[in-house]
Design an enzyme around this catalytic site. Sequence first.
Site, mmCIF file in Angstrom:
data_model
loop_
_atom_site.group_PDB
_atom_site.id
_atom_site.type_symbol
_atom_site.label_atom_id
_atom_site.label_comp_id
_atom_site.label_asym_id
_atom_site.label_seq_id
_atom_site.Cartn_x
_atom_site.Cartn_y
_atom_site.Cartn_z
ATOM 1 N N HIS A 147 -7.061 0.802 -6.730
ATOM 2 C CA HIS A 147 -7.408 0.251 -5.417
ATOM 3 C C HIS A 147 -8.313 -0.970 -5.646
ATOM 4 C CE1 HIS A 147 -7.849 -0.019 -1.234
ATOM 5 N NE2 HIS A 147 -8.495 1.087 -0.950
ATOM 6 N N GLN A 168 -10.605 -2.731 -2.910
ATOM 7 C CA GLN A 168 -11.772 -1.924 -2.556
ATOM 8 C C GLN A 168 -12.886 -2.137 -3.575
ATOM 9 O OE1 GLN A 168 -12.373 0.389 0.182
ATOM 10 N NE2 GLN A 168 -14.398 0.027 -0.693
ATOM 11 N N ARG A 224 0.875 -1.176 0.000
ATOM 12 C CA ARG A 224 0.000 0.000 0.000
ATOM 13 C C ARG A 224 0.908 1.220 0.000
ATOM 14 N NH1 ARG A 224 -5.358 1.400 1.724
ATOM 15 N NH2 ARG A 224 -5.507 3.504 2.580
ATOM 16 N N ASP A 272 -16.100 9.649 -2.442
ATOM 17 C CA ASP A 272 -14.847 9.476 -1.702
ATOM 18 C C ASP A 272 -14.420 10.852 -1.218
ATOM 19 O OD1 ASP A 272 -12.514 8.456 -0.656
ATOM 20 O OD2 ASP A 272 -11.582 7.970 -2.579
ATOM 21 N N CYS A 316 -15.855 4.433 0.369
ATOM 22 C CA CYS A 316 -14.730 3.545 0.688
ATOM 23 C C CYS A 316 -14.149 3.810 2.074
ATOM 24 C CB CYS A 316 -13.654 3.656 -0.380
ATOM 25 S SG CYS A 316 -13.072 5.344 -0.640
ATOM 26 N N ARG A 373 -14.449 -5.737 2.798
ATOM 27 C CA ARG A 373 -13.021 -5.678 2.465
ATOM 28 C C ARG A 373 -12.325 -6.937 2.972
ATOM 29 N NH1 ARG A 373 -10.207 -1.195 1.928
ATOM 30 N NH2 ARG A 373 -8.691 -2.634 1.025
#
Length: 310
Positions: A134, A137, A107, A229, A270, A298
């Site tokens: 991502h 996600q 990440r 987001d 998210c 997730r």
Amino acid sequence: MEQMKGRSLLTWLDFNANEIRSFLELAKTVKAQSRRGELTQRFTGKTIALLFEKRSTRTRCAFETAFGEEGGHPVFLSNQDIQLGAKESLEDTARVLGRMFSAIQFRGFKHSAAETLARYSGVPVYNGLTDDFHPTQALADLMTLEESFGDRGKKKLCYIGDGRNNVARSLLVICAKMGVDCTVIAPESLTPDRALVEKCTALSVASGAKLRFTNNLDEVEGADALYTDVWTSMGEEAKKDEREKLLRPYQVNQALMDKTGRKDTIFLHCLPAVKGEEVTADVIDGPQSRAWDQAENRKHTIKAIMLATL
């Protein structure tokens, strides 16, 4: 699942619709197992290196708990703990980690770093977030959408806000592959880049997905889900004031939810969320919100990805 063994997940561009579907079905299975309290030890004797340049709540917790519950040993490593391209090249770090771990999660900022780890480590590498994509996600997002509306029939998802960020880009890819209509509603300066739009448009021909790019909020009409987001992504904090001014008209509030013309439209995020900016508290904390289901999913989708590839 045998064809998945040993593969890395850097972006959904590398997987076809049938493969993505198999991840989703496996995620639903492991979630049901969790609900029933079943204990399995499918990662006994395995280890995973969790490399984090960026802070994380859901990604770190999902990988650690999913791997640990299956009997594996996760090792968290920040850029304060090891050399991530500092005194040692990333290629050499990848070679070393690949000899000590069964898999690597990364990440961080540059997508090229995840690609380098995958190229030189010799073990599966999972993209826990880069500036470009991502993917874990997006899989949880699709799972949450299907939990609400089933896995059959056409669905329409509207992403509202910064259309260039890693979440919007990953949603475009997975929707194009899986036949979900995806509308990105964003200021012109924050629309997805042309190269990705062209790739996803080509992919959507096979799946039947309709992709739209607009700044018109009326396009939410008929949507199954509205998704947003944060207005300022990690690493872009210096642009906070500029983004807030630009994106204020794109806030997801109850009036926008009502604009869909459907009472069963769900809200997705998210996380983390800045309540009062990209979304109002009454929406994210209200009955139409599925943000907390997304957060839980997730874990189940990440566990499915690791089970399939390890």
